[in-house]
Write a protein that holds these residues in place. Sequence first.
Motif, PDB file in Angstrom:
ATOM      1  N   ASN A  58       0.809  -1.213   0.000  1.00  0.00           N
ATOM      2  CA  ASN A  58       0.000   0.000   0.000  1.00  0.00           C
ATOM      3  C   ASN A  58       0.844   1.265   0.000  1.00  0.00           C
ATOM      4  O   ASN A  58       0.433   2.287  -0.540  1.00  0.00           O
ATOM      5  N   ASP A  62       1.823   1.477  -6.372  1.00  0.00           N
ATOM      6  CA  ASP A  62       0.534   2.068  -6.721  1.00  0.00           C
ATOM      7  C   ASP A  62      -0.269   1.126  -7.618  1.00  0.00           C
ATOM      8  O   ASP A  62       0.224   0.094  -8.062  1.00  0.00           O
ATOM      9  N   GLU A  63      -1.501   1.508  -7.868  1.00  0.00           N
ATOM     10  CA  GLU A  63      -2.389   0.665  -8.662  1.00  0.00           C
ATOM     11  C   GLU A  63      -1.873   0.458 -10.083  1.00  0.00           C
ATOM     12  O   GLU A  63      -2.088  -0.595 -10.673  1.00  0.00           O
ATOM     13  N   LYS A  64      -1.167   1.438 -10.625  1.00  0.00           N
ATOM     14  CA  LYS A  64      -0.635   1.283 -11.983  1.00  0.00           C
ATOM     15  C   LYS A  64       0.399   0.165 -12.039  1.00  0.00           C
ATOM     16  O   LYS A  64       0.426  -0.606 -12.988  1.00  0.00           O
ATOM     17  N   ILE A  66       0.580  -2.433  -9.982  1.00  0.00           N
ATOM     18  CA  ILE A  66      -0.121  -3.707  -9.813  1.00  0.00           C
ATOM     19  C   ILE A  66      -0.808  -4.095 -11.109  1.00  0.00           C
ATOM     20  O   ILE A  66      -0.762  -5.246 -11.530  1.00  0.00           O
ATOM     21  N   SER A  67      -1.427  -3.128 -11.770  1.00  0.00           N
ATOM     22  CA  SER A  67      -2.070  -3.414 -13.056  1.00  0.00           C
ATOM     23  C   SER A  67      -1.045  -3.871 -14.082  1.00  0.00           C
ATOM     24  O   SER A  67      -1.318  -4.754 -14.893  1.00  0.00           O
ATOM     25  N   ASN A 102      -6.319  -7.666  -1.056  1.00  0.00           N
ATOM     26  CA  ASN A 102      -5.808  -6.319  -1.296  1.00  0.00           C
ATOM     27  C   ASN A 102      -5.328  -6.176  -2.737  1.00  0.00           C
ATOM     28  O   ASN A 102      -5.622  -5.181  -3.410  1.00  0.00           O
ATOM     29  N   LEU A 103      -4.594  -7.166  -3.224  1.00  0.00           N
ATOM     30  CA  LEU A 103      -4.132  -7.135  -4.615  1.00  0.00           C
ATOM     31  C   LEU A 103      -5.310  -7.127  -5.584  1.00  0.00           C
ATOM     32  O   LEU A 103      -5.313  -6.396  -6.568  1.00  0.00           O
ATOM     33  N   GLU A 105      -8.355  -6.018  -5.019  1.00  0.00           N
ATOM     34  CA  GLU A 105      -9.024  -4.713  -4.966  1.00  0.00           C
ATOM     35  C   GLU A 105      -8.246  -3.647  -5.730  1.00  0.00           C
ATOM     36  O   GLU A 105      -8.820  -2.672  -6.184  1.00  0.00           O
ATOM     37  N   GLN A 106      -6.924  -3.852  -5.874  1.00  0.00           N
ATOM     38  CA  GLN A 106      -6.111  -2.882  -6.588  1.00  0.00           C
ATOM     39  C   GLN A 106      -5.941  -3.223  -8.063  1.00  0.00           C
ATOM     40  O   GLN A 106      -5.178  -2.576  -8.762  1.00  0.00           O
ATOM     41  N   GLY A 107      -6.634  -4.259  -8.525  1.00  0.00           N
ATOM     42  CA  GLY A 107      -6.650  -4.518  -9.962  1.00  0.00           C
ATOM     43  C   GLY A 107      -6.006  -5.806 -10.423  1.00  0.00           C
ATOM     44  O   GLY A 107      -5.889  -6.033 -11.631  1.00  0.00           O
TER      45      GLY A 107
END
Length: 161
Positions: A58, A62-64, A66-67, A102-103, A105-107
């Motif tokens: 976290n 960031d979400e980018k 992880i994506s 958590n992963l 939820e982040q994409g």
Amino acid sequence: MKKSRSGLIMLAIVTVLYLLLYFMHPDRTMDALNESLGVLKMVLPVLLIVFFLMALLNSFIDEKAISKYLGEESGTKGWLLALVGGILSHGPGYVWYPLLQNLREQGAKDGLIIAFVYVRAIKLPWLPLMVTYFGLPFTLVYTFYVVLGAYVQGMIADKFK
């Protein structure tokens, strides 16, 4: 808020059950409670590691990112990361659930999460013992099919999403 409510409800139910059982069978209830505390002591170090990893995730990823590595466009890198990560992960599977949630939820793709959980059936410290009992060919075939199964299950899950 819904998640925290369900956790509190579960805690209340377990507490009430323990109290009821304590009045019916105090010795057996205390034995069960001590056994539960023993399991908690055993799992706590792995839980702390997972929560630490979640905090790092976290804070620094960031979400980018992880994506990029685990999202819809992750491709082969995502599959390799999920499969190798699942093989290398240790401890009871359920302690990894918060991190995987958590992963997700982040994409992160569901298929990669499923593959991670599935491939945890391969336990690196046990492979030499497996070779001793079953031989190298069996161990290699077994490992190959577990990895293949993890990949196929993940792909199937992604198709039905």
